[in-house]
Design a protein around this motif. Structure first.
Motif, mmCIF file in Angstrom:
data_model
loop_
_atom_site.group_PDB
_atom_site.id
_atom_site.type_symbol
_atom_site.label_atom_id
_atom_site.label_comp_id
_atom_site.label_asym_id
_atom_site.label_seq_id
_atom_site.Cartn_x
_atom_site.Cartn_y
_atom_site.Cartn_z
ATOM 1 N N UNK A 1 -0.547 11.773 1.422
ATOM 2 C CA UNK A 1 0.644 12.032 0.613
ATOM 3 C C UNK A 1 1.864 11.501 1.355
ATOM 4 N N UNK A 2 2.832 11.005 0.609
ATOM 5 C CA UNK A 2 4.098 10.566 1.175
ATOM 6 C C UNK A 2 5.230 11.221 0.394
ATOM 7 N N UNK A 3 6.279 11.619 1.091
ATOM 8 C CA UNK A 3 7.487 12.094 0.425
ATOM 9 C C UNK A 3 8.474 10.942 0.439
ATOM 10 N N UNK B 1 0.540 -0.069 3.225
ATOM 11 C CA UNK B 1 0.573 0.460 4.591
ATOM 12 C C UNK B 1 1.975 0.419 5.185
ATOM 13 N N UNK B 2 2.787 -0.557 4.774
ATOM 14 C CA UNK B 2 4.144 -0.660 5.313
ATOM 15 C C UNK B 2 4.982 0.563 4.958
ATOM 16 N N UNK B 3 4.635 1.239 3.871
ATOM 17 C CA UNK B 3 5.395 2.418 3.451
ATOM 18 C C UNK B 3 5.195 3.602 4.387
ATOM 19 N N UNK B 4 4.097 3.613 5.116
ATOM 20 C CA UNK B 4 3.810 4.744 5.996
ATOM 21 C C UNK B 4 4.846 4.871 7.108
ATOM 22 N N UNK B 5 5.439 3.753 7.474
ATOM 23 C CA UNK B 5 6.391 3.767 8.589
ATOM 24 C C UNK B 5 7.714 4.414 8.218
ATOM 25 N N UNK B 6 8.045 4.435 6.928
ATOM 26 C CA UNK B 6 9.354 4.952 6.515
ATOM 27 C C UNK B 6 9.271 6.253 5.727
ATOM 28 N N UNK B 7 8.087 6.582 5.223
ATOM 29 C CA UNK B 7 7.940 7.801 4.422
ATOM 30 C C UNK B 7 7.791 9.015 5.323
ATOM 31 N N UNK B 8 7.923 10.195 4.706
ATOM 32 C CA UNK B 8 7.736 11.438 5.440
ATOM 33 C C UNK B 8 6.420 12.075 5.021
ATOM 34 N N UNK C 1 -7.119 1.586 5.636
ATOM 35 C CA UNK C 1 -6.287 0.604 4.948
ATOM 36 C C UNK C 1 -7.153 -0.597 4.574
ATOM 37 N N UNK C 2 -7.067 -1.031 3.312
ATOM 38 C CA UNK C 2 -7.841 -2.173 2.836
ATOM 39 C C UNK C 2 -7.272 -3.483 3.374
ATOM 40 N N UNK C 3 -8.013 -4.577 3.177
ATOM 41 C CA UNK C 3 -7.585 -5.874 3.691
ATOM 42 C C UNK C 3 -6.235 -6.306 3.130
ATOM 43 N N UNK C 4 -5.932 -5.897 1.886
ATOM 44 C CA UNK C 4 -4.659 -6.300 1.282
ATOM 45 C C UNK C 4 -3.516 -5.343 1.607
ATOM 46 N N UNK C 5 -3.768 -4.390 2.524
ATOM 47 C CA UNK C 5 -2.727 -3.452 2.927
ATOM 48 C C UNK C 5 -2.661 -2.181 2.113
ATOM 49 N N UNK C 6 -3.579 -2.013 1.161
ATOM 50 C CA UNK C 6 -3.586 -0.804 0.336
ATOM 51 C C UNK C 6 -4.058 0.402 1.139
ATOM 52 N N UNK C 7 -3.259 1.459 1.120
ATOM 53 C CA UNK C 7 -3.644 2.707 1.778
ATOM 54 C C UNK C 7 -4.645 3.437 0.893
ATOM 55 N N UNK C 8 -5.717 3.917 1.487
ATOM 56 C CA UNK C 8 -6.738 4.615 0.713
ATOM 57 C C UNK C 8 -6.745 6.116 0.997
ATOM 58 N N UNK C 9 -7.205 6.528 2.151
ATOM 59 C CA UNK C 9 -7.265 7.958 2.468
ATOM 60 C C UNK C 9 -7.464 8.127 3.959
ATOM 61 N N UNK C 10 -7.354 9.366 4.420
ATOM 62 C CA UNK C 10 -7.651 9.651 5.803
ATOM 63 C C UNK C 10 -9.144 9.851 5.994
ATOM 64 N N UNK C 11 -9.592 9.809 7.233
ATOM 65 C CA UNK C 11 -11.011 10.015 7.516
ATOM 66 C C UNK C 11 -11.462 11.400 7.076
ATOM 67 N N UNK C 12 -10.560 12.385 7.175
ATOM 68 C CA UNK C 12 -10.903 13.750 6.759
ATOM 69 C C UNK C 12 -9.796 14.366 5.904
#
Length: 243
Positions: free
Chosen positions: A193-195, A236-243, A178-189
């Motif tokens: 994706x979010x539904x 990053x806040x979207x990760x808590x509610x997405x599937x 996650x970037x400093x501004x909260x932007x999600x980038x990618x996993x380490x490997x």
């Protein structure tokens, strides 16, 4: 996911060699400077899969690093993969291929550009099964402290190593940058994706994340299932509610 015993052979400098003899010199530029690209290609049912986009990605990265001459063409890759798979009778595994800047006396920019080194091998690997997918995988978020050209698949993976170490300490299997501004980038490997409301959402492609080979495949499957696929900034806040 699990690995197995060492392969019996590797491909190095244009030929198959016994695994114990597959060595690169101390002054290889991939070893000393990280001047190196790699690809990891799936093998299932004794055949290499999705090879063309992997070759294209290494070729594109090699062009930026000035190593294009060292990338075999698709026909050569196919032959190398088939020989390595046959040597150990691998049915399920991973083809690992690496291109380095070659060997020269240690200087940041050598007086003469050495010939690139290309190596490859196949290792048995167990891919996740349906039960693993149903169970799911745990992930944590970590600050993205990597360099600015993560779109190049280089072997400079210390950021991912440290991120996965943090994940393991937290009892997770993956770390999401996650970037400093909260932007999600990618996993380490992995790609992310979010539904969300019946749509498949994935972070937009920038130089801060790798153009994953599997990502367009997943997008194609989702579209075939009637889902809209959206590429955009993900917070990053979207990760808590997405599937």
């Amino acid at each position: 996911m699990s690995a197995s015993r060492d392969p019996s052979v590797a491909y190095l400098d244009g030929r198959l060699v016994p695994w114990e003899e597959a060595r690169v010199p101390v002054e290889d530029r991939g070893f000393q400077f990280g001047e190196s690209l790699y690809e990891v290609v799936p093998v299932t049912a004794g055949r290499v899969r999705l090879l063309p986009p992997h070759v294209d990605r290494m070729r594109a990265g090699a062009a930026e690093l000035g190593l294009a001459e060292g990338v075999p063409d698709l026909e050569a890759w196919s032959r190398i993969a088939a020989e390595l798979i046959a040597a150990d009778g691998v049915e399920e595994g991973l083809l690992y291929a690496q291109l380095t800047g070659g060997t020269a006396p240690r200087r940041h920019w050598p007086e003469r550009r050495p010939r690139p080194t290309f190596l490859a091998y196949v290792r048995r690997w167990r891919f996740p099964r349906d039960a693993d997918v149903v169970r799911g995988f745990r992930a944590v978020t970590v600050p993205d402290l990597r360099w600015g050209r993560c779109d190049l698949k280089t072997t400079q993976l210390l950021g991912s190593v440290l991120a996965l170490r943090a994940a393991a300490r937290a009892g997770a299997e993956e770390a999401i940058f996650v970037a400093e501004d909260g932007t999600v980038r990618e996993g380490a490997v992995s790609n992310v994706f979010l539904v969300e409301d019946g749509r498949l959402v994935t972070p937009e492609q920038t130089h801060h994340l790798l153009p994953g080979v599997t990502r367009p495949v997943i997008a194609e499957i989702a579209r075939a299932a009637g889902m809209e696929v959206v590429s955009r900034r993900v917070d990053a806040a979207e990760l808590a509610t997405a599937r």
